[in-house]
Scaffold this motif. Structure first.
Motif, PDB file in Angstrom:
ATOM      1  N   THR A 299       0.808  -1.267   0.184  1.00  8.81           N
ATOM      2  CA  THR A 299       0.049  -0.074   0.032  1.00  8.81           C
ATOM      3  C   THR A 299       0.840   1.309  -0.032  1.00  8.81           C
ATOM      4  O   THR A 299       0.364   2.348   0.104  1.00  8.81           O
ATOM      5  CB  THR A 299      -0.880   0.088   1.224  1.00  8.81           C
ATOM      6  OG1 THR A 299      -0.089  -0.304   2.481  1.00  8.81           O
ATOM      7  CG2 THR A 299      -1.695  -1.076   1.168  1.00  8.81           C
ATOM      8  N   ARG A 300       2.156   1.254   0.167  1.00 11.54           N
ATOM      9  CA  ARG A 300       3.052   2.334   0.095  1.00 11.54           C
ATOM     10  C   ARG A 300       4.469   1.813  -0.193  1.00 11.54           C
ATOM     11  O   ARG A 300       4.775   0.633  -0.177  1.00 11.54           O
ATOM     12  CB  ARG A 300       3.097   2.947   1.387  1.00 11.54           C
ATOM     13  CG  ARG A 300       3.464   2.107   2.523  1.00 11.54           C
ATOM     14  CD  ARG A 300       3.392   2.698   3.927  1.00 11.54           C
ATOM     15  NE  ARG A 300       3.747   1.841   4.851  1.00 11.54           N
ATOM     16  CZ  ARG A 300       3.062   1.138   5.470  1.00 11.54           C
ATOM     17  NH1 ARG A 300       1.979   0.796   5.291  1.00 11.54           N
ATOM     18  NH2 ARG A 300       3.434   0.121   6.729  1.00 11.54           N
TER      19      ARG A 300
ATOM     20  N   GLU B  48       7.400   0.887   0.855  1.00 12.67           N
ATOM     21  CA  GLU B  48       8.143   0.772   2.316  1.00 12.67           C
ATOM     22  C   GLU B  48       9.348   0.333   2.410  1.00 12.67           C
ATOM     23  O   GLU B  48       9.689  -0.538   1.653  1.00 12.67           O
ATOM     24  CB  GLU B  48       7.083  -0.373   2.940  1.00 12.67           C
ATOM     25  CG  GLU B  48       7.510  -0.877   4.370  1.00 12.67           C
ATOM     26  CD  GLU B  48       7.537   0.321   5.455  1.00 12.67           C
ATOM     27  OE1 GLU B  48       8.382   0.572   5.938  1.00 12.67           O
ATOM     28  OE2 GLU B  48       6.423   0.976   5.536  1.00 12.67           O
TER      29      GLU B  48
END
Length: 470
Positions: free
Chosen positions: A146-147, A149
Protein backbone atom coordinates in the motif's frame (compact mmCIF):
# COMPACT_ATOMS: atom_id res chain seq x y z
CA UNK A 1 -4.14 -30.52 8.48
CA UNK A 2 -1.83 -27.52 8.79
CA UNK A 3 0.14 -27.13 12.03
CA UNK A 4 1.03 -23.52 12.87
CA UNK A 5 4.54 -22.95 14.20
CA UNK A 6 4.44 -19.73 16.23
CA UNK A 7 7.87 -18.10 16.50
CA UNK A 8 7.91 -15.84 19.55
CA UNK A 9 11.41 -15.49 20.93
CA UNK A 10 12.25 -11.93 19.82
CA UNK A 11 12.87 -8.92 22.07
CA UNK A 12 10.93 -6.27 20.12
CA UNK A 13 13.09 -3.33 21.19
CA UNK A 14 11.66 -0.98 18.52
CA UNK A 15 8.46 -0.75 20.57
CA UNK A 16 10.25 0.27 23.78
CA UNK A 17 9.18 1.18 26.46
CA UNK A 18 6.04 -0.96 26.03
CA UNK A 19 8.10 -3.89 24.73
CA UNK A 20 11.20 -4.94 26.67
CA UNK A 21 13.44 -7.95 26.90
CA UNK A 22 11.57 -9.22 29.99
CA UNK A 23 8.17 -8.95 28.25
CA UNK A 24 8.49 -8.32 24.49
CA UNK A 25 5.83 -6.96 22.15
CA UNK A 26 4.40 -10.31 21.04
CA UNK A 27 3.00 -10.84 24.56
CA UNK A 28 1.74 -7.28 25.02
CA UNK A 29 -1.62 -5.72 24.13
CA UNK A 30 -0.32 -3.45 21.38
CA UNK A 31 -3.43 -2.83 19.27
CA UNK A 32 -6.32 -4.56 21.03
CA UNK A 33 -7.60 -6.48 24.02
CA UNK A 34 -5.31 -9.48 23.54
CA UNK A 35 -1.63 -9.95 22.85
CA UNK A 36 -0.18 -10.27 19.36
CA UNK A 37 0.77 -13.86 20.24
CA UNK A 38 -2.80 -14.66 21.23
CA UNK A 39 -4.14 -13.02 18.07
CA UNK A 40 -1.72 -15.11 15.98
CA UNK A 41 -2.88 -18.26 17.78
CA UNK A 42 -6.53 -17.44 17.02
CA UNK A 43 -5.73 -16.52 13.41
CA UNK A 44 -4.47 -20.00 12.62
CA UNK A 45 -7.01 -22.14 14.43
CA UNK A 46 -10.25 -23.82 13.48
CA UNK A 47 -11.08 -25.98 10.50
CA UNK A 48 -7.99 -27.21 8.66
CA UNK A 49 -5.53 -26.23 11.41
CA UNK A 50 -4.01 -28.40 14.11
CA UNK A 51 -2.72 -27.47 17.55
CA UNK A 52 0.11 -24.92 17.42
CA UNK A 53 3.77 -25.65 18.03
CA UNK A 54 5.45 -22.75 19.83
CA UNK A 55 9.15 -21.88 19.62
CA UNK A 56 10.20 -19.44 22.34
CA UNK A 57 12.89 -18.58 24.86
CA UNK A 58 13.21 -19.82 28.42
CA UNK A 59 12.14 -16.51 30.08
CA UNK A 60 8.82 -16.62 28.21
CA UNK A 61 7.80 -20.25 28.63
CA UNK A 62 5.23 -19.63 31.36
CA UNK A 63 3.94 -16.48 29.66
CA UNK A 64 3.23 -18.69 26.62
CA UNK A 65 1.37 -21.30 28.65
CA UNK A 66 -0.61 -18.66 30.55
CA UNK A 67 -1.70 -16.88 27.37
CA UNK A 68 -2.58 -20.16 25.63
CA UNK A 69 -4.58 -21.27 28.68
CA UNK A 70 -6.54 -18.01 28.51
CA UNK A 71 -7.57 -19.01 24.97
CA UNK A 72 -8.33 -22.61 25.96
CA UNK A 73 -5.60 -23.86 23.57
CA UNK A 74 -3.43 -26.88 24.26
CA UNK A 75 -0.27 -26.71 22.12
CA UNK A 76 1.24 -29.59 20.19
CA UNK A 77 4.51 -28.68 21.90
CA UNK A 78 6.59 -25.81 23.23
CA UNK A 79 10.23 -25.77 22.12
CA UNK A 80 12.58 -23.79 24.35
CA UNK A 81 15.52 -22.17 22.56
CA UNK A 82 18.45 -21.75 24.98
CA UNK A 83 19.29 -18.54 23.11
CA UNK A 84 18.04 -16.80 19.99
CA UNK A 85 19.82 -18.00 16.85
CA UNK A 86 17.51 -16.33 14.29
CA UNK A 87 14.75 -17.96 12.23
CA UNK A 88 16.66 -20.66 10.33
CA UNK A 89 17.59 -22.80 13.37
CA UNK A 90 14.13 -22.26 14.88
CA UNK A 91 12.46 -23.40 11.64
CA UNK A 92 14.71 -26.46 11.37
CA UNK A 93 13.98 -27.45 14.97
CA UNK A 94 10.23 -27.08 14.41
CA UNK A 95 10.33 -29.16 11.22
CA UNK A 96 12.27 -31.96 12.93
CA UNK A 97 9.88 -31.90 15.90
CA UNK A 98 6.85 -32.08 13.57
CA UNK A 99 8.36 -34.98 11.62
CA UNK A 100 8.65 -37.00 14.82
CA UNK A 101 4.92 -36.52 15.38
CA UNK A 102 3.81 -37.13 11.78
CA UNK A 103 5.96 -37.89 8.68
CA UNK A 104 3.31 -36.16 6.52
CA UNK A 105 2.98 -33.07 8.73
CA UNK A 106 2.49 -29.72 6.99
CA UNK A 107 3.72 -26.74 8.99
CA UNK A 108 3.11 -23.00 8.74
CA UNK A 109 6.01 -20.91 10.03
CA UNK A 110 4.55 -17.70 11.46
CA UNK A 111 6.12 -14.79 13.35
CA UNK A 112 3.83 -14.00 16.28
CA UNK A 113 4.03 -10.20 16.15
CA UNK A 114 1.93 -9.46 13.04
CA UNK A 115 -1.38 -7.61 12.94
CA UNK A 116 -4.01 -8.91 10.51
CA UNK A 117 -7.42 -7.27 11.04
CA UNK A 118 -9.12 -9.78 8.69
CA UNK A 119 -7.82 -13.13 9.94
CA UNK A 120 -10.29 -15.14 7.89
CA UNK A 121 -8.76 -13.71 4.70
CA UNK A 122 -5.29 -14.83 5.75
CA UNK A 123 -6.61 -18.29 6.65
CA UNK A 124 -8.12 -18.52 3.17
CA UNK A 125 -4.79 -17.49 1.66
CA UNK A 126 -3.02 -20.24 3.60
CA UNK A 127 -5.56 -22.84 2.48
CA UNK A 128 -5.09 -21.63 -1.09
CA UNK A 129 -1.40 -22.49 -0.85
CA UNK A 130 -1.94 -25.87 0.82
CA UNK A 131 -2.33 -27.88 -2.41
CA UNK A 132 0.99 -26.60 -3.78
CA UNK A 133 2.65 -27.27 -0.43
CA UNK A 134 1.27 -30.82 -0.39
CA UNK A 135 2.85 -31.32 -3.82
CA UNK A 136 6.32 -30.34 -2.61
CA UNK A 137 6.39 -26.56 -2.95
CA UNK A 138 7.49 -24.15 -0.24
CA UNK A 139 4.80 -21.49 -0.25
CA UNK A 140 5.31 -17.99 1.04
CA UNK A 141 2.85 -15.12 1.30
CA UNK A 142 3.33 -11.75 -0.36
CA UNK A 143 1.36 -8.75 0.81
CA UNK A 144 0.02 -6.44 -1.91
CA UNK A 145 1.79 -3.20 -0.90
CA UNK A 146 0.00 0.00 0.00
CA UNK A 147 3.07 2.27 0.06
CA UNK A 148 6.76 2.37 -0.90
CA UNK A 149 7.89 0.76 2.36
CA UNK A 150 11.62 0.69 3.19
CA UNK A 151 11.21 -1.24 6.44
CA UNK A 152 10.13 -4.53 4.82
CA UNK A 153 11.80 -7.00 2.52
CA UNK A 154 10.04 -7.52 -0.83
CA UNK A 155 9.29 -10.47 -3.13
CA UNK A 156 9.55 -10.52 -6.91
CA UNK A 157 6.88 -12.79 -8.35
CA UNK A 158 6.66 -14.45 -11.75
CA UNK A 159 4.04 -16.19 -13.82
CA UNK A 160 0.84 -17.45 -12.23
CA UNK A 161 0.96 -21.23 -11.71
CA UNK A 162 -2.57 -21.58 -10.30
CA UNK A 163 -5.36 -19.16 -9.34
CA UNK A 164 -3.89 -16.82 -6.71
CA UNK A 165 -0.52 -18.61 -6.81
CA UNK A 166 2.61 -17.61 -8.72
CA UNK A 167 6.27 -18.49 -8.98
CA UNK A 168 8.61 -16.72 -6.60
CA UNK A 169 11.53 -15.35 -8.58
CA UNK A 170 13.63 -13.73 -5.87
CA UNK A 171 13.81 -12.05 -2.47
CA UNK A 172 14.62 -8.35 -2.32
CA UNK A 173 16.37 -6.92 0.74
CA UNK A 174 14.91 -3.88 2.49
CA UNK A 175 15.27 -1.19 -0.20
CA UNK A 176 16.23 2.46 -0.04
CA UNK A 177 13.50 5.04 -0.69
CA UNK A 178 14.11 5.35 -4.45
CA UNK A 179 14.16 1.58 -4.98
CA UNK A 180 11.02 1.19 -2.85
CA UNK A 181 9.18 3.63 -5.13
CA UNK A 182 10.23 1.57 -8.17
CA UNK A 183 9.08 -1.68 -6.56
CA UNK A 184 5.79 -0.15 -5.45
CA UNK A 185 5.03 0.91 -9.03
CA UNK A 186 5.53 -2.65 -10.36
CA UNK A 187 2.71 -5.13 -9.62
CA UNK A 188 5.15 -8.05 -9.65
CA UNK A 189 6.55 -6.95 -6.29
CA UNK A 190 4.97 -7.75 -2.92
CA UNK A 191 5.95 -7.22 0.70
CA UNK A 192 7.61 -10.24 2.30
CA UNK A 193 5.46 -11.35 5.26
CA UNK A 194 8.04 -13.92 6.42
CA UNK A 195 5.40 -16.66 6.56
CA UNK A 196 6.15 -20.07 5.00
CA UNK A 197 3.98 -23.15 4.39
CA UNK A 198 5.53 -26.54 3.55
CA UNK A 199 5.54 -30.17 4.44
CA UNK A 200 8.01 -30.66 7.26
CA UNK A 201 9.83 -33.27 5.19
CA UNK A 202 10.20 -30.82 2.27
CA UNK A 203 11.59 -28.15 4.58
CA UNK A 204 14.10 -30.60 6.06
CA UNK A 205 15.22 -31.59 2.55
CA UNK A 206 15.68 -27.92 1.71
CA UNK A 207 17.93 -27.54 4.74
CA UNK A 208 19.89 -30.65 3.73
CA UNK A 209 20.52 -29.11 0.32
CA UNK A 210 21.13 -25.47 1.16
CA UNK A 211 22.09 -25.32 4.86
CA UNK A 212 23.37 -28.78 5.85
CA UNK A 213 25.60 -27.53 8.66
CA UNK A 214 22.69 -25.76 10.37
CA UNK A 215 20.46 -28.80 10.01
CA UNK A 216 23.10 -31.18 11.36
CA UNK A 217 23.75 -29.14 14.49
CA UNK A 218 20.05 -28.51 15.10
CA UNK A 219 19.34 -32.24 14.73
CA UNK A 220 22.02 -33.01 17.33
CA UNK A 221 20.58 -30.40 19.67
CA UNK A 222 17.09 -31.84 19.23
CA UNK A 223 18.32 -35.40 19.86
CA UNK A 224 19.86 -34.22 23.13
CA UNK A 225 16.76 -32.21 24.11
CA UNK A 226 15.15 -32.88 27.48
CA UNK A 227 11.51 -32.83 28.50
CA UNK A 228 10.68 -30.42 31.34
CA UNK A 229 7.03 -30.30 32.41
CA UNK A 230 5.20 -29.40 29.17
CA UNK A 231 8.34 -28.02 27.50
CA UNK A 232 11.02 -29.49 25.26
CA UNK A 233 14.36 -27.92 26.16
CA UNK A 234 16.79 -27.91 23.24
CA UNK A 235 20.34 -28.81 24.32
CA UNK A 236 22.10 -25.50 25.15
CA UNK A 237 25.71 -26.57 24.52
CA UNK A 238 25.03 -27.83 21.00
CA UNK A 239 22.58 -25.03 20.21
CA UNK A 240 25.27 -22.45 20.99
CA UNK A 241 27.30 -23.82 18.05
CA UNK A 242 24.47 -23.41 15.52
CA UNK A 243 24.99 -20.61 13.01
CA UNK A 244 22.88 -17.52 13.65
CA UNK A 245 21.04 -17.14 10.35
CA UNK A 246 17.67 -16.12 8.92
CA UNK A 247 15.67 -18.73 7.04
CA UNK A 248 15.43 -16.40 4.04
CA UNK A 249 19.19 -16.22 3.67
CA UNK A 250 20.00 -19.80 4.70
CA UNK A 251 17.40 -21.62 2.61
CA UNK A 252 14.70 -19.67 0.83
CA UNK A 253 16.88 -17.45 -1.37
CA UNK A 254 18.57 -20.60 -2.72
CA UNK A 255 15.60 -22.95 -3.11
CA UNK A 256 14.01 -23.51 -6.51
CA UNK A 257 10.64 -24.90 -5.40
CA UNK A 258 9.10 -21.67 -4.09
CA UNK A 259 5.67 -20.27 -4.81
CA UNK A 260 3.93 -17.19 -3.48
CA UNK A 261 0.32 -16.43 -2.63
CA UNK A 262 -0.81 -12.83 -3.15
CA UNK A 263 -2.59 -11.54 -0.06
CA UNK A 264 -4.88 -8.64 -0.85
CA UNK A 265 -5.91 -7.92 2.75
CA UNK A 266 -4.45 -5.62 5.36
CA UNK A 267 -1.25 -6.71 7.16
CA UNK A 268 1.55 -5.17 9.20
CA UNK A 269 4.38 -6.57 11.30
CA UNK A 270 4.18 -3.75 13.89
CA UNK A 271 7.92 -3.25 13.61
CA UNK A 272 7.88 0.24 15.11
CA UNK A 273 5.73 2.97 16.62
CA UNK A 274 4.87 4.45 13.23
CA UNK A 275 3.25 1.16 12.20
CA UNK A 276 1.32 1.10 15.52
CA UNK A 277 0.09 4.63 14.73
CA UNK A 278 -1.01 3.46 11.27
CA UNK A 279 -2.93 0.54 12.81
CA UNK A 280 -4.64 2.65 15.47
CA UNK A 281 -7.95 4.50 15.31
CA UNK A 282 -7.17 8.17 14.61
CA UNK A 283 -9.19 11.36 15.04
CA UNK A 284 -9.86 13.94 12.31
CA UNK A 285 -6.41 15.46 12.93
CA UNK A 286 -4.67 12.10 12.52
CA UNK A 287 -3.97 11.57 16.23
CA UNK A 288 -4.07 8.15 17.86
CA UNK A 289 -4.76 8.77 21.54
CA UNK A 290 -5.14 6.24 24.37
CA UNK A 291 -7.75 6.41 27.14
CA UNK A 292 -5.49 8.32 29.54
CA UNK A 293 -3.99 10.71 27.00
CA UNK A 294 -5.20 14.05 25.62
CA UNK A 295 -4.19 15.78 22.39
CA UNK A 296 -4.62 19.57 22.22
CA UNK A 297 -3.86 21.28 18.90
CA UNK A 298 -1.90 18.18 17.77
CA UNK A 299 -1.58 16.60 14.32
CA UNK A 300 -0.53 13.14 13.15
CA UNK A 301 0.71 12.06 16.57
CA UNK A 302 0.56 8.93 18.74
CA UNK A 303 -0.02 9.53 22.47
CA UNK A 304 -0.18 6.51 24.77
CA UNK A 305 -0.36 6.45 28.58
CA UNK A 306 -0.02 2.83 29.67
CA UNK A 307 -0.65 3.32 33.41
CA UNK A 308 -4.27 4.11 34.42
CA UNK A 309 -2.92 6.40 37.16
CA UNK A 310 -1.17 8.58 34.55
CA UNK A 311 -2.47 11.38 32.37
CA UNK A 312 -0.43 12.24 29.27
CA UNK A 313 -1.17 15.60 27.61
CA UNK A 314 0.25 16.68 24.27
CA UNK A 315 -0.01 20.36 23.25
CA UNK A 316 0.83 21.63 19.78
CA UNK A 317 2.58 18.43 18.69
CA UNK A 318 2.99 17.42 15.06
CA UNK A 319 4.12 13.96 13.91
CA UNK A 320 5.26 12.98 17.40
CA UNK A 321 5.24 9.64 19.24
CA UNK A 322 4.90 9.86 23.03
CA UNK A 323 4.59 6.69 25.10
CA UNK A 324 4.43 7.01 28.89
CA UNK A 325 4.79 4.17 31.38
CA UNK A 326 5.19 4.28 35.13
CA UNK A 327 8.97 3.93 34.97
CA UNK A 328 9.89 5.30 31.53
CA UNK A 329 8.74 7.84 28.92
CA UNK A 330 9.72 7.91 25.24
CA UNK A 331 9.14 10.97 23.01
CA UNK A 332 10.25 10.99 19.38
CA UNK A 333 9.56 12.54 16.03
CA UNK A 334 7.54 10.01 14.03
CA UNK A 335 10.23 9.92 11.34
CA UNK A 336 12.88 9.00 13.95
CA UNK A 337 10.86 6.41 15.87
CA UNK A 338 12.84 3.55 14.28
CA UNK A 339 15.87 4.76 16.30
CA UNK A 340 14.34 3.50 19.55
CA UNK A 341 16.70 0.51 19.35
CA UNK A 342 19.61 2.95 19.66
CA UNK A 343 18.03 4.51 22.74
CA UNK A 344 17.67 1.08 24.35
CA UNK A 345 21.35 0.38 23.66
CA UNK A 346 22.34 3.66 25.33
CA UNK A 347 20.19 2.85 28.38
CA UNK A 348 21.79 -0.60 28.65
CA UNK A 349 25.26 0.94 28.57
CA UNK A 350 24.21 3.26 31.41
CA UNK A 351 22.97 0.27 33.41
CA UNK A 352 19.37 1.49 33.47
CA UNK A 353 17.07 -1.40 34.35
CA UNK A 354 14.30 0.24 32.30
CA UNK A 355 16.18 -0.82 29.16
CA UNK A 356 15.18 -4.44 29.62
CA UNK A 357 12.87 -4.82 32.63
CA UNK A 358 9.22 -3.87 33.04
CA UNK A 359 7.99 -2.69 36.45
CA UNK A 360 5.76 -5.79 36.53
CA UNK A 361 7.73 -9.05 36.81
CA UNK A 362 5.81 -12.03 35.39
CA UNK A 363 6.27 -15.45 36.99
CA UNK A 364 4.60 -18.85 36.35
CA UNK A 365 2.35 -18.38 39.39
CA UNK A 366 1.33 -14.77 38.57
CA UNK A 367 3.20 -11.49 38.83
CA UNK A 368 4.58 -8.89 41.22
CA UNK A 369 5.56 -5.24 41.07
CA UNK A 370 7.67 -3.08 43.34
CA UNK A 371 5.68 -0.17 44.73
CA UNK A 372 8.31 1.46 46.95
CA UNK A 373 12.04 0.78 47.37
CA UNK A 374 14.06 2.42 50.13
CA UNK A 375 17.13 1.78 52.25
CA UNK A 376 16.71 -1.70 53.79
CA UNK A 377 13.04 -2.04 52.79
CA UNK A 378 10.83 -2.75 49.77
CA UNK A 379 7.06 -2.87 49.28
CA UNK A 380 5.57 -5.16 46.60
CA UNK A 381 2.15 -6.04 45.27
CA UNK A 382 1.93 -9.77 44.53
CA UNK A 383 -0.78 -11.37 42.37
CA UNK A 384 -1.16 -15.17 42.54
CA UNK A 385 -3.35 -17.00 40.02
CA UNK A 386 -6.10 -19.34 41.28
CA UNK A 387 -4.61 -22.72 42.19
CA UNK A 388 -1.03 -21.46 41.82
CA UNK A 389 1.77 -21.70 44.39
CA UNK A 390 5.15 -20.08 44.92
CA UNK A 391 8.14 -22.29 45.66
CA UNK A 392 8.96 -23.51 49.16
CA UNK A 393 11.85 -21.19 49.97
CA UNK A 394 13.88 -19.23 52.48
CA UNK A 395 16.00 -16.05 52.52
CA UNK A 396 19.38 -15.29 54.06
CA UNK A 397 19.09 -11.51 54.25
CA UNK A 398 15.46 -10.44 54.64
CA UNK A 399 12.27 -10.98 56.59
CA UNK A 400 8.79 -10.38 55.14
CA UNK A 401 5.35 -9.20 56.22
CA UNK A 402 2.40 -10.33 54.10
CA UNK A 403 -0.99 -8.58 54.16
CA UNK A 404 -3.75 -10.20 52.10
CA UNK A 405 -5.94 -7.63 50.35
CA UNK A 406 -7.89 -9.94 48.02
CA UNK A 407 -8.74 -13.64 48.17
CA UNK A 408 -7.29 -16.20 50.56
CA UNK A 409 -3.69 -17.34 50.98
CA UNK A 410 -2.55 -20.72 52.22
CA UNK A 411 0.68 -19.93 54.05
CA UNK A 412 3.43 -22.28 55.19
CA UNK A 413 5.98 -21.00 57.75
CA UNK A 414 8.34 -23.77 58.85
CA UNK A 415 6.01 -26.46 60.31
CA UNK A 416 2.89 -24.29 60.51
CA UNK A 417 0.30 -24.16 57.70
CA UNK A 418 -2.67 -21.80 57.92
CA UNK A 419 -5.19 -19.83 55.86
CA UNK A 420 -4.84 -16.05 55.78
CA UNK A 421 -7.85 -14.12 54.51
CA UNK A 422 -8.47 -10.50 53.46
CA UNK A 423 -7.24 -7.90 55.98
CA UNK A 424 -5.17 -10.51 57.82
CA UNK A 425 -1.39 -10.61 57.88
CA UNK A 426 1.48 -12.98 58.63
CA UNK A 427 5.16 -12.46 59.47
CA UNK A 428 7.95 -14.48 57.79
CA UNK A 429 11.11 -14.37 59.98
CA UNK A 430 14.58 -14.25 58.50
CA UNK A 431 15.63 -17.79 57.47
CA UNK A 432 12.16 -19.35 57.86
CA UNK A 433 11.16 -21.93 55.25
CA UNK A 434 7.93 -20.61 53.76
CA UNK A 435 5.50 -20.74 50.88
CA UNK A 436 2.32 -18.97 49.77
CA UNK A 437 -0.42 -20.65 47.74
CA UNK A 438 -3.77 -19.60 46.34
CA UNK A 439 -6.22 -22.41 47.12
CA UNK A 440 -9.21 -20.43 45.83
CA UNK A 441 -10.89 -19.87 42.47
CA UNK A 442 -10.22 -16.11 42.29
CA UNK A 443 -6.89 -14.26 42.14
CA UNK A 444 -5.15 -13.72 45.46
CA UNK A 445 -3.42 -10.35 46.00
CA UNK A 446 -1.20 -9.39 48.89
CA UNK A 447 1.09 -6.56 49.87
CA UNK A 448 4.56 -7.72 50.88
CA UNK A 449 6.88 -5.57 52.99
CA UNK A 450 10.50 -6.76 52.90
CA UNK A 451 13.11 -5.58 55.40
CA UNK A 452 16.76 -6.55 55.56
CA UNK A 453 20.32 -5.89 54.46
CA UNK A 454 19.84 -7.26 50.90
CA UNK A 455 16.56 -7.39 48.95
CA UNK A 456 17.63 -8.82 45.56
CA UNK A 457 15.58 -11.51 43.81
CA UNK A 458 18.57 -13.86 43.92
CA UNK A 459 18.34 -14.17 47.73
CA UNK A 460 16.15 -17.26 47.39
CA UNK A 461 16.88 -20.85 48.34
CA UNK A 462 14.24 -23.12 46.75
CA UNK A 463 13.43 -26.49 48.31
CA UNK A 464 10.35 -27.49 46.31
CA UNK A 465 8.77 -25.97 43.23
CA UNK A 466 5.85 -27.15 41.09
CA UNK A 467 7.42 -25.33 38.12
CA UNK A 468 10.70 -27.28 38.32
CA UNK A 469 12.86 -24.22 39.11
CA UNK A 470 14.84 -25.80 41.97
Amino acid sequence: MIFPVLLCGGSGTRLWPLSRKSYPKQFADVTGDESLFQASTRRFSGEGFGAPLVVTGDPFRFIVTEQLDALGVKPAGILIEPEGRNTAPAAAAAALFALRKDPEAMILLVPSDHAVPQPEMFRDAVKLGAKAAAEGQIVTFGIVPTRAETGYGWLETGAESAPGLCRLERFVEKPDAATAETLFADSRYLWNAGVFLAKASVLVEAFKTHAPAILARVAEAMEAAKEDLDFTRIDPAIWATVEDQSIDYAVMEKAGNLSAVRFEGHWTDLGGWESVWLESDRDEDGNAVSAHATALDCEGSLLRAEDPDQELVGIGLKNVVAVAMRDAVMVADMSSAQNVKTAVKVLKERGAKQATQLPVDHRPWGWFESLVIGERFQVKRIHVHPGAALSLQSHHHRSEHWIVVQGTAKVTVDEEVKLVTENQSVYIPLGAVHRMENPGKVPMVLIEVQTGSYLGEDDIIRYEDVYART
